[in-house]
Scaffold this active site. Structure first.
Site, PDB file in Angstrom:
ATOM      1  N   ARG A  85     -40.024   6.189  21.771  1.00 16.76           N
ATOM      2  CA  ARG A  85     -39.943   4.769  22.148  1.00 16.76           C
ATOM      3  C   ARG A  85     -39.338   3.935  21.011  1.00 16.76           C
ATOM      4  NH1 ARG A  85     -40.801   3.579  27.500  1.00 16.76           N
ATOM      5  NH2 ARG A  85     -41.522   1.531  26.857  1.00 16.76           N
ATOM      6  N   ARG A 102     -30.641   2.012  22.095  1.00 15.81           N
ATOM      7  CA  ARG A 102     -30.240   0.938  23.011  1.00 15.81           C
ATOM      8  C   ARG A 102     -29.421  -0.138  22.312  1.00 15.81           C
ATOM      9  NH1 ARG A 102     -35.930   1.133  26.339  1.00 15.81           N
ATOM     10  NH2 ARG A 102     -35.214   2.398  28.102  1.00 15.81           N
ATOM     11  N   ASN A 112     -29.315   0.961  30.363  1.00  9.78           N
ATOM     12  CA  ASN A 112     -29.799   0.940  28.976  1.00  9.78           C
ATOM     13  C   ASN A 112     -29.890   2.334  28.367  1.00  9.78           C
ATOM     14  OD1 ASN A 112     -32.016   1.719  30.420  1.00  9.78           O
ATOM     15  ND2 ASN A 112     -33.390   0.129  29.653  1.00  9.78           N
ATOM     16  N   GLU A 126     -44.039  13.257  34.152  1.00  7.99           N
ATOM     17  CA  GLU A 126     -42.571  13.217  34.210  1.00  7.99           C
ATOM     18  C   GLU A 126     -41.968  14.573  33.859  1.00  7.99           C
ATOM     19  OE1 GLU A 126     -42.309   8.421  33.269  1.00  7.99           O
ATOM     20  OE2 GLU A 126     -41.534   9.825  31.782  1.00  7.99           O
TER      21      GLU A 126
HETATM   22  P1  GTP Z   1     -37.909   3.301  30.679  1.00  7.01           P
HETATM   23  O1  GTP Z   1     -37.954   4.167  29.464  1.00  7.01           O
HETATM   24  O2  GTP Z   1     -36.605   3.455  31.415  1.00  7.01           O
HETATM   25  O3  GTP Z   1     -39.115   3.375  31.555  1.00  7.01           O
HETATM   26  O4  GTP Z   1     -37.799   1.837  30.093  1.00  7.01           O
HETATM   27  P2  GTP Z   1     -38.936   0.841  29.735  1.00  7.01           P
HETATM   28  O5  GTP Z   1     -40.283   1.473  29.765  1.00  7.01           O
HETATM   29  O6  GTP Z   1     -38.464   0.221  28.471  1.00  7.01           O
HETATM   30  O7  GTP Z   1     -38.817  -0.195  30.904  1.00  7.01           O
HETATM   31  P3  GTP Z   1     -39.663  -0.336  32.270  1.00  7.01           P
HETATM   32  O8  GTP Z   1     -40.494   0.878  32.489  1.00  7.01           O
HETATM   33  O9  GTP Z   1     -40.272  -1.670  32.272  1.00  7.01           O
HETATM   34  O10 GTP Z   1     -38.471  -0.357  33.314  1.00  7.01           O
HETATM   35  C1  GTP Z   1     -37.872   0.856  33.750  1.00  7.01           C
HETATM   36  C2  GTP Z   1     -36.377   0.684  33.810  1.00  7.01           C
HETATM   37  O11 GTP Z   1     -36.093  -0.291  34.798  1.00  7.01           O
HETATM   38  C3  GTP Z   1     -35.738   0.140  32.529  1.00  7.01           C
HETATM   39  O12 GTP Z   1     -35.374   1.127  31.614  1.00  7.01           O
HETATM   40  C4  GTP Z   1     -34.525  -0.549  33.067  1.00  7.01           C
HETATM   41  O13 GTP Z   1     -33.422   0.363  33.188  1.00  7.01           O
HETATM   42  C5  GTP Z   1     -34.928  -1.004  34.439  1.00  7.01           C
HETATM   43  N1  GTP Z   1     -35.223  -2.434  34.415  1.00  7.01           N
HETATM   44  C6  GTP Z   1     -36.311  -3.055  33.881  1.00  7.01           C
HETATM   45  N2  GTP Z   1     -36.207  -4.385  34.034  1.00  7.01           N
HETATM   46  C7  GTP Z   1     -35.037  -4.594  34.675  1.00  7.01           C
HETATM   47  C8  GTP Z   1     -34.355  -5.764  35.139  1.00  7.01           C
HETATM   48  O14 GTP Z   1     -34.809  -6.895  34.977  1.00  7.01           O
HETATM   49  N3  GTP Z   1     -33.151  -5.542  35.778  1.00  7.01           N
HETATM   50  C9  GTP Z   1     -32.621  -4.293  35.968  1.00  7.01           C
HETATM   51  N4  GTP Z   1     -31.460  -4.137  36.600  1.00  7.01           N
HETATM   52  N5  GTP Z   1     -33.237  -3.193  35.561  1.00  7.01           N
HETATM   53  C10 GTP Z   1     -34.416  -3.345  34.914  1.00  7.01           C
HETATM   54 MG    MG Z   2     -41.055   2.576  31.433  1.00  7.86          MG
END
Ligand code: GTP
Ligand code: MG
Length: 138
Positions: A85, A102, A112, A126
């Site tokens: 992370r 990122r 991302n 997962e």
């Molecule tokens: P992951 O490692 O991918 O799970 O990322 P994260 O834990 O930092 O983010 P989270 O679990 O909140 O969201 C999962 C994924 O959804 C993110 O990695 C983004 O690619 C996507 N995501 C989150 N917020 C947004 C948003 O506002 N718009 C869009 N298009 N995608 C989003």
């Molecule tokens: Mg996540």
């Protein structure tokens, strides 16, 4: 020693960043013990991100994940979940720290470049979603 699950997302694979991203993991003590390139089906992407299915960005997220192939990996190392992370940086690249994957490579919050498990329970889930036990060759 801990294991975490990682995805090199379509935006990064399309831009030929697989090697650069894996190099960053290895330089930081995260060893790939299983990896494969796959083109996720819609069902796989919807299942994998089921926790986000009520979110407004869910449809766009699924489309982005199935647009082209990804690399799924199991990474092993000390504190692998938290370390991954940290190496990935904030979800929104605008907020990601210098030197993170990122910050270096992400195009937007949706595209991302990487996914990483956020806790031991999700990491185990997962890993199981994409790999059989006999594919983990630590
Ligand atoms: P992951 O490692 O991918 O799970 O990322 P994260 O834990 O930092 O983010 P989270 O679990 O909140 O969201 C999962 C994924 O959804 C993110 O990695 C983004 O690619 C996507 N995501 C989150 N917020 C947004 C948003 O506002 N718009 C869009 N298009 N995608 C989003
Ligand atoms: Mg996540």
């Amino acid at each position: 020693i801990e294991r975490t699950f990682s995805i090199i997302k379509p935006d990064a694979v399309r831009r030929n960043l697989i090697g650069k991203i894996i190099a960053i993991f290895e330089e930081n003590g995260l060893r790939p013990i299983a990896l494969k390139k796959i083109h996720m089906t819609r069902a796989q992407a919807e299942g994998f991100y089921a926790v986000h299915k009520e979110r407004p960005f869910f449809g766009e997220l699924v489309e982005q994940m199935i647009a082209s192939p990804v690399v799924v990996q199991v990474l092993e190392g000390e504190n692998a979940i938290l370390k991954n992370r940290e190496i990935m940086g904030a979800t929104n690249p605008a907020n990601a720290a210098e030197g993170t994957i990122r910050k270096l490579f992400a195009l937007s919050v949706g595209e991302n470049s990487v996914h990483g498990s956020d806790a031991p329970e999700t990491a185990a889930e997962e890993i199981r979603f994409f790999f059989n036990d006999d594919e983990l060759v630590g």
